[in-house]
Scaffold this motif. Structure first.
Motif, mmCIF file in Angstrom:
data_model
loop_
_atom_site.group_PDB
_atom_site.id
_atom_site.type_symbol
_atom_site.label_atom_id
_atom_site.label_comp_id
_atom_site.label_asym_id
_atom_site.label_seq_id
_atom_site.Cartn_x
_atom_site.Cartn_y
_atom_site.Cartn_z
ATOM 1 N N TYR A 306 0.840 -1.192 0.000
ATOM 2 C CA TYR A 306 0.000 0.000 0.000
ATOM 3 C C TYR A 306 0.877 1.245 0.000
ATOM 4 C CZ TYR A 306 -3.682 -3.263 1.360
ATOM 5 O OH TYR A 306 -4.555 -4.319 1.399
ATOM 6 N N LYS A 307 0.348 2.287 -0.571
ATOM 7 C CA LYS A 307 1.097 3.537 -0.632
ATOM 8 C C LYS A 307 1.326 4.080 0.770
ATOM 9 C CE LYS A 307 1.204 8.043 -2.911
ATOM 10 N NZ LYS A 307 0.506 8.957 -3.853
ATOM 11 N N GLY A 308 2.580 4.388 1.076
ATOM 12 C CA GLY A 308 2.916 4.921 2.384
ATOM 13 C C GLY A 308 3.865 6.096 2.260
ATOM 14 N N LYS A 309 4.481 6.446 3.377
ATOM 15 C CA LYS A 309 5.423 7.561 3.394
ATOM 16 C C LYS A 309 6.734 7.106 4.033
ATOM 17 C CE LYS A 309 1.939 11.246 3.592
ATOM 18 N NZ LYS A 309 1.433 12.434 4.349
ATOM 19 N N PRO A 310 7.567 6.444 3.264
ATOM 20 C CA PRO A 310 8.853 5.990 3.823
ATOM 21 C C PRO A 310 9.738 7.170 4.183
ATOM 22 C CG PRO A 310 8.792 5.642 1.449
ATOM 23 C CD PRO A 310 7.411 6.062 1.851
ATOM 24 N N ILE A 311 10.673 6.939 5.085
ATOM 25 C CA ILE A 311 11.566 8.017 5.545
ATOM 26 C C ILE A 311 12.465 8.494 4.412
ATOM 27 C CG2 ILE A 311 13.349 8.617 7.229
ATOM 28 C CD1 ILE A 311 12.276 6.309 8.978
ATOM 29 N N TYR A 312 12.968 7.549 3.627
ATOM 30 C CA TYR A 312 13.867 7.902 2.518
ATOM 31 C C TYR A 312 13.431 7.174 1.247
ATOM 32 C CZ TYR A 312 16.945 9.467 6.306
ATOM 33 O OH TYR A 312 17.462 10.098 7.410
ATOM 34 N N ASP A 313 13.780 7.765 0.124
ATOM 35 C CA ASP A 313 13.525 7.176 -1.188
ATOM 36 C C ASP A 313 14.786 6.410 -1.610
ATOM 37 O OD1 ASP A 313 13.248 6.601 -3.911
ATOM 38 O OD2 ASP A 313 12.086 8.410 -4.306
ATOM 39 N N ILE A 314 14.693 5.092 -1.695
ATOM 40 C CA ILE A 314 15.885 4.294 -1.968
ATOM 41 C C ILE A 314 16.449 4.556 -3.363
ATOM 42 C CG2 ILE A 314 14.703 2.235 -2.879
ATOM 43 C CD1 ILE A 314 16.855 0.643 -1.163
ATOM 44 N N LYS A 315 15.595 4.916 -4.303
ATOM 45 C CA LYS A 315 16.096 5.231 -5.653
ATOM 46 C C LYS A 315 17.000 6.452 -5.627
ATOM 47 C CE LYS A 315 12.196 3.172 -8.139
ATOM 48 N NZ LYS A 315 11.519 2.623 -6.946
ATOM 49 N N GLU A 316 16.658 7.436 -4.810
ATOM 50 C CA GLU A 316 17.505 8.619 -4.685
ATOM 51 C C GLU A 316 18.795 8.298 -3.930
ATOM 52 O OE1 GLU A 316 15.110 11.565 -2.789
ATOM 53 O OE2 GLU A 316 14.011 12.087 -4.625
ATOM 54 N N VAL A 317 18.688 7.456 -2.927
ATOM 55 C CA VAL A 317 19.872 7.092 -2.142
ATOM 56 C C VAL A 317 20.880 6.327 -3.000
ATOM 57 C CG1 VAL A 317 20.677 5.634 -0.234
ATOM 58 C CG2 VAL A 317 18.688 7.133 0.083
ATOM 59 N N LEU A 318 20.394 5.486 -3.892
ATOM 60 C CA LEU A 318 21.293 4.702 -4.744
ATOM 61 C C LEU A 318 22.030 5.571 -5.760
ATOM 62 C CD1 LEU A 318 19.099 1.517 -5.344
ATOM 63 C CD2 LEU A 318 21.063 1.774 -3.812
ATOM 64 N N ASN A 319 21.549 6.792 -5.939
ATOM 65 C CA ASN A 319 22.245 7.760 -6.808
ATOM 66 C C ASN A 319 22.346 9.084 -6.053
ATOM 67 O OD1 ASN A 319 23.435 8.956 -9.064
ATOM 68 N ND2 ASN A 319 21.452 9.530 -9.950
ATOM 69 N N PRO A 320 23.278 9.186 -5.109
ATOM 70 C CA PRO A 320 23.298 10.331 -4.181
ATOM 71 C C PRO A 320 23.561 11.678 -4.832
ATOM 72 C CG PRO A 320 25.234 8.950 -3.868
ATOM 73 C CD PRO A 320 24.327 8.209 -4.799
ATOM 74 N N ALA A 321 24.197 11.688 -6.012
ATOM 75 C CA ALA A 321 24.430 12.930 -6.750
ATOM 76 C C ALA A 321 25.111 14.008 -5.907
ATOM 77 C CB ALA A 321 23.106 13.467 -7.322
ATOM 78 N N GLY A 322 26.033 13.604 -5.054
ATOM 79 C CA GLY A 322 26.794 14.559 -4.259
ATOM 80 C C GLY A 322 26.164 14.952 -2.942
#
Length: 393
Positions: A306-322
């Motif tokens: 179900y749609k929730g509100k995770p603390i972090y987005d793992i897709k963004e973490v896997l590409n930290p971009a600095g």
């Protein structure tokens, strides 16, 4: 006529040499002696030549891990200092070797670009030793306690789902020590976070290969013919698996350690047997059709995302971009993954206790291996409660 016949017979017996000069006859005699000597070579020299020829003829295979089906020392394919090697643990030491040589074949470790999963990379052998020191103070329970908060950072789902996911992450590193495994099926609408569950497992589970809409050839290639449990599979957008007989055969046989399917290799005109066993996560918008995939559903725990509100987005973490915070989170994921691999290497030969979980049949196949791994640990009760929740669904 008799004279003519006698002349021909004399030619056949090399009689013509009698017409040569003395020096020529000597040279011819020497050549005969040398030719005769070639038949009597040194036995040791012959043996060396045979060994060289044998080594040249040995066929090369690639494997992600190798233990001679659990009977030998575990070898794990990694990258150390940019080079592909196998790590092995023996006599309380971890050693790196370039390949495994057997009587009829050579098994090599893949280069990083050949890995269908994110390769385990170490800067140097000293880094490997540092993980060995840390792994010495860990237990199955302590690693579960590390996995669970990581899972919760990126997934906002029901608690019992996250407990099972955390336990299965640790369990995936020992899947080839057990006779059966369950699968996890995740269903949900777009935006429900079902793919995020797969991404989380891919990031810290054992050699996880994440495939989108996989076919049988994809699975055969990564599972291979060397030995069972080469990796873990996450099959995303797998809506069509109940309509693909070859995929169903992989899933129906792949929950047992001895599971195989046969296929004809037309390149060498030879029948090959591919291992199918490994832990698998199947992600789709709906469950497989009961009419076609009952045998698969019986091997699977299914939960709805179900749609929730995770603390972090793992897709963004896997590409930290600095971004510093994202880089710290990525480093945590990478560190845990390396720690788990070295822990597996050290504890692969540990005995697994046989226990009575008071259920039989398919339920026993689904639950017992997980409970065995965490038997007598602090996590056992909550893991058993989560498994019971799935059995009651």
């Amino acid at each position: 006529n008799n004279m003519s016949k006698h002349y021909e017979d004399s030619n056949n017996n090399d009689f013509s040499s009698s017409f040569l000069s003395p020096s020529s006859r000597n040279n011819n005699a020497n050549r005969k002696i040398n030719n005769n000597n070639k038949q009597y070579t040194d036995p040791e020299e012959n043996k060396q030549k045979e060994q060289v020829a044998e080594k040249i003829e040995k066929r090369k295979y690639q494997a992600y891990k190798y233990s001679n089906r659990g009977k030998g020392i575990l070898h794990e394919a990694v990258i150390v200092g940019g080079l592909p090697v196998f790590l092995k643990y023996e006599n309380d030491e971890i050693k790196a070797i370039p390949y495994i040589e057997e009587s009829s074949r050579i098994i090599r470790s893949p280069n990083s670009e050949e890995c269908p999963y994110e390769p385990y990379e170490f800067e140097n052998i000293e880094e490997v030793y540092s993980y060995k020191e840390r792994a010495g103070s860990e237990t199955n329970d302590s690693l579960y306690r590390k996995a669970k908060p990581i899972v919760k950072k990126y997934n906002d789902q029901d608690e019992f789902n996250l407990i099972l996911l955390s336990a299965d992450i640790v369990w995936s590193y020992f899947q080839d020590k057990f006779s059966t495994t369950h699968y996890i099926g995740i269903v949900g609408d777009n935006g429900s976070g079902k793919s995020t569950v797969g991404d989380t497992f891919e990031t810290i589970g054992y050699r996880v290969v994440n495939m989108t809409d996989p076919n049988a050839a994809n699975l055969f290639r990564v599972l291979g013919t060397i030995e069972a449990g080469q990796c873990t599979i996450v099959a995303d957008e797998a809506e069509k698996i109940d309509k693909l007989p070859e995929i169903l055969s992989v899933l129906k046989t792949g929950n047992k350690i001895k599971g195989k399917v046969q296929r004809m290799n037309m390149n060498i005109i030879k029948q090959e047997f591919f291992w199918t066993y490994c832990f698998k996560i199947i992600i789709a918008e709906k469950s497989p059709d009961q009419r076609n995939a009952k045998g698969v559903l019986d091997r699977m725990f299914i939960f709805t995302a179900y749609k929730g509100k995770p603390i972090y987005d793992i897709k963004e973490v896997l590409n930290p971009a600095g971004d510093r915070k994202r880089q710290e989170l990525l480093d945590e994921l990478t560190d845990f993954r390396k720690l788990m691999l070295i822990y597996r290497l050290i504890h692969f030969k540990d005995a697994i206790p046989d226990i009575d979980i008071e259920v039989d049949g398919r339920d026993k196949e689904l639950c017992k291996p997980t409970i065995q791994l965490f038997y007598n640990s602090g996590a056992q009760k909550e893991i058993e409660a989560a498994l019971q929740k799935f059995l009651n669904l």
